[in-house]
Design an enzyme around this catalytic site. Sequence first.
Site, PDB file in Angstrom:
ATOM      1  N   THR A  40       0.831  -1.206   0.000  1.00 45.32           N
ATOM      2  CA  THR A  40       0.000   0.000   0.000  1.00 45.32           C
ATOM      3  C   THR A  40       0.864   1.253   0.000  1.00 45.32           C
ATOM      4  O   THR A  40       0.574   2.235  -0.702  1.00 45.32           O
ATOM      5  CB  THR A  40      -0.928   0.001   1.229  1.00 45.32           C
ATOM      6  OG1 THR A  40      -1.779  -1.141   1.173  1.00 45.32           O
ATOM      7  CG2 THR A  40      -1.773   1.267   1.273  1.00 45.32           C
ATOM      8  N   HIS A  43       2.154   1.963  -3.422  1.00 43.54           N
ATOM      9  CA  HIS A  43       1.123   2.602  -4.254  1.00 43.54           C
ATOM     10  C   HIS A  43       1.023   4.094  -3.942  1.00 43.54           C
ATOM     11  O   HIS A  43       0.864   4.923  -4.847  1.00 43.54           O
ATOM     12  CB  HIS A  43      -0.232   1.931  -4.022  1.00 43.54           C
ATOM     13  CG  HIS A  43      -0.366   0.576  -4.631  1.00 43.54           C
ATOM     14  ND1 HIS A  43      -0.413   0.374  -5.988  1.00 43.54           N
ATOM     15  CD2 HIS A  43      -0.453  -0.657  -4.070  1.00 43.54           C
ATOM     16  CE1 HIS A  43      -0.537  -0.919  -6.245  1.00 43.54           C
ATOM     17  NE2 HIS A  43      -0.558  -1.561  -5.088  1.00 43.54           N
ATOM     18  N   CYS A  93     -15.899   1.451  13.339  1.00 41.20           N
ATOM     19  CA  CYS A  93     -16.871   2.401  13.890  1.00 41.20           C
ATOM     20  C   CYS A  93     -17.451   1.948  15.225  1.00 41.20           C
ATOM     21  O   CYS A  93     -17.846   2.763  16.054  1.00 41.20           O
ATOM     22  CB  CYS A  93     -17.984   2.651  12.876  1.00 41.20           C
ATOM     23  SG  CYS A  93     -19.153   1.269  12.665  1.00 41.20           S
ATOM     24  N   CYS A  96     -21.846  -0.337  13.589  1.00 39.38           N
ATOM     25  CA  CYS A  96     -22.547  -1.013  12.502  1.00 39.38           C
ATOM     26  C   CYS A  96     -22.940  -2.426  12.934  1.00 39.38           C
ATOM     27  O   CYS A  96     -22.539  -2.918  14.000  1.00 39.38           O
ATOM     28  CB  CYS A  96     -21.685  -1.057  11.241  1.00 39.38           C
ATOM     29  SG  CYS A  96     -20.216  -2.113  11.373  1.00 39.38           S
ATOM     30  N   CYS A  99     -19.868  -4.735  13.596  1.00 42.08           N
ATOM     31  CA  CYS A  99     -19.155  -4.370  14.821  1.00 42.08           C
ATOM     32  C   CYS A  99     -19.944  -4.790  16.056  1.00 42.08           C
ATOM     33  O   CYS A  99     -19.387  -5.360  17.005  1.00 42.08           O
ATOM     34  CB  CYS A  99     -18.903  -2.867  14.852  1.00 42.08           C
ATOM     35  SG  CYS A  99     -17.544  -2.302  13.798  1.00 42.08           S
ATOM     36  N   ASP A 195       6.749 -18.675  -7.159  1.00 40.76           N
ATOM     37  CA  ASP A 195       7.055 -17.281  -7.471  1.00 40.76           C
ATOM     38  C   ASP A 195       7.934 -17.301  -8.720  1.00 40.76           C
ATOM     39  O   ASP A 195       8.224 -18.375  -9.271  1.00 40.76           O
ATOM     40  CB  ASP A 195       7.786 -16.605  -6.295  1.00 40.76           C
ATOM     41  CG  ASP A 195       7.573 -15.095  -6.260  1.00 40.76           C
ATOM     42  OD1 ASP A 195       6.825 -14.631  -5.379  1.00 40.76           O
ATOM     43  OD2 ASP A 195       8.140 -14.386  -7.115  1.00 40.76           O
ATOM     44  N   LEU A 262      -5.919 -13.801  -0.623  1.00 43.35           N
ATOM     45  CA  LEU A 262      -5.523 -12.513  -0.076  1.00 43.35           C
ATOM     46  C   LEU A 262      -5.005 -11.567  -1.161  1.00 43.35           C
ATOM     47  O   LEU A 262      -5.168 -10.357  -1.078  1.00 43.35           O
ATOM     48  CB  LEU A 262      -4.438 -12.703   0.990  1.00 43.35           C
ATOM     49  CG  LEU A 262      -3.933 -11.422   1.654  1.00 43.35           C
ATOM     50  CD1 LEU A 262      -4.923 -10.924   2.689  1.00 43.35           C
ATOM     51  CD2 LEU A 262      -2.570 -11.645   2.306  1.00 43.35           C
ATOM     52  N   GLY A 263      -4.348 -12.130  -2.193  1.00 42.78           N
ATOM     53  CA  GLY A 263      -3.789 -11.307  -3.257  1.00 42.78           C
ATOM     54  C   GLY A 263      -4.858 -10.463  -3.928  1.00 42.78           C
ATOM     55  O   GLY A 263      -5.935 -10.965  -4.269  1.00 42.78           O
ATOM     56  N   TYR A 287      -9.347 -10.156   3.933  1.00 40.51           N
ATOM     57  CA  TYR A 287      -8.905  -8.770   3.992  1.00 40.51           C
ATOM     58  C   TYR A 287      -8.561  -8.429   5.432  1.00 40.51           C
ATOM     59  O   TYR A 287      -9.430  -8.495   6.313  1.00 40.51           O
ATOM     60  CB  TYR A 287     -10.001  -7.831   3.465  1.00 40.51           C
ATOM     61  CG  TYR A 287      -9.612  -6.376   3.465  1.00 40.51           C
ATOM     62  CD1 TYR A 287      -8.625  -5.905   2.597  1.00 40.51           C
ATOM     63  CD2 TYR A 287     -10.216  -5.481   4.336  1.00 40.51           C
ATOM     64  CE1 TYR A 287      -8.256  -4.570   2.596  1.00 40.51           C
ATOM     65  CE2 TYR A 287      -9.855  -4.140   4.334  1.00 40.51           C
ATOM     66  CZ  TYR A 287      -8.878  -3.693   3.468  1.00 40.51           C
ATOM     67  OH  TYR A 287      -8.510  -2.372   3.469  1.00 40.51           O
TER      68      TYR A 287
END
Length: 367
Positions: A40, A43, A93, A96, A99, A195, A262-263, A287
């Site tokens: 991340t 990016h 939060c 929701c 949660c 890989d 996960l990718g 995630y």
Amino acid sequence: MKALVKDKPEAGLRLVDVPEPTPGPGEVLIKVLRTGICGTDLHIRKFDDWARNTLKLPLIVGHEFSGEVVGTGPGVENVAVGDLVSGEGHIVCGRCRNCMAGRRHLCRNTVGLGVHRDGAFAEYVTLPAENAWVHRVPVDPDVAAIFDPFGNAVHTALSFPLVGEDVLITGAGPIGLMAAAVATHVGARNVVITDVSDERLDLAGKLGVSLALNVARDSIADGMRRLDMREGFDVGLEMSGNPRAMRDMIASMTHGGKIAMLGLPAEEFAVDWATIVTSMITIKGIYGREMFETWYNMSVLLEKGLDLTPVITDRFPYDEFDAAFDTAASGRTGKVLLDWSGGARPERARNEPTEAEAAATMNRSCA
């Protein structure tokens, strides 16, 4: 204080002076010791389409870190000054449906540290106390800094039972490597990781996998023959986001096989749905981490001897962040860390350790 900031809508990051944050109610102030560079963050540095559409500038980036608590806001009870902590970077939060039902990792209103609010690539960071994972058993600050990606690996790897199973992992990046270590540690029979980077596959060999396969030269079917496997893999862990890797994984699963994915693909791609249906393959998207069951699992795995240190291949003082980011972006390394504990000086090893570092070292030597 010094911080790595994305302040312009263009490629790059800047190391600048910013005000030190103050913890609000229910928050802790943390002196950052180490940070890990994540995909991340790459990016964000590149400022690609995702970053351009997601970030509000200026922003202190970074979400993988370890640090020492140096202050607390009103209402904090279970985190104390002097604690060594890692940070859960998904701030939820609490209101929701998910949660309220205890499924905080599924919160639709999640705020990301270093993405939606100022992050940890700084000398100090504030965080809700409930997001600070206190290390009650001594952990090296380097390892504590990668608990966030380690959690991704553990969440993915433990999505399905692994004991005695044949496991295929596609993608030997840092998270794939940690997932391989977990699968081996908990009792999988064969663990195969693929890989196209020989450097990363060499790291996988140090983690005890059954086979590290360069798919630029050998197919997964070749690997199965070398291991005398006849019916395909029981569990697949897709860590690359690569369309070919996902298609090869589906083709290599046994009937009734289970895939945890996960990718994150860069765009939509086609897969063989007929095989998924007729082979009755289960695919589960992953995630982040389950809060906070995954964190408990991580700590226990380390207590029981899982060694993540081979995954950490490069360390830089924070003022050498450009070199660190270039190294992380090369695709040939394990985890890359930035050291914030001794100031912007390469000779940091001669500095006195922090209270949290000294306690961790002392307790390790007495263990």
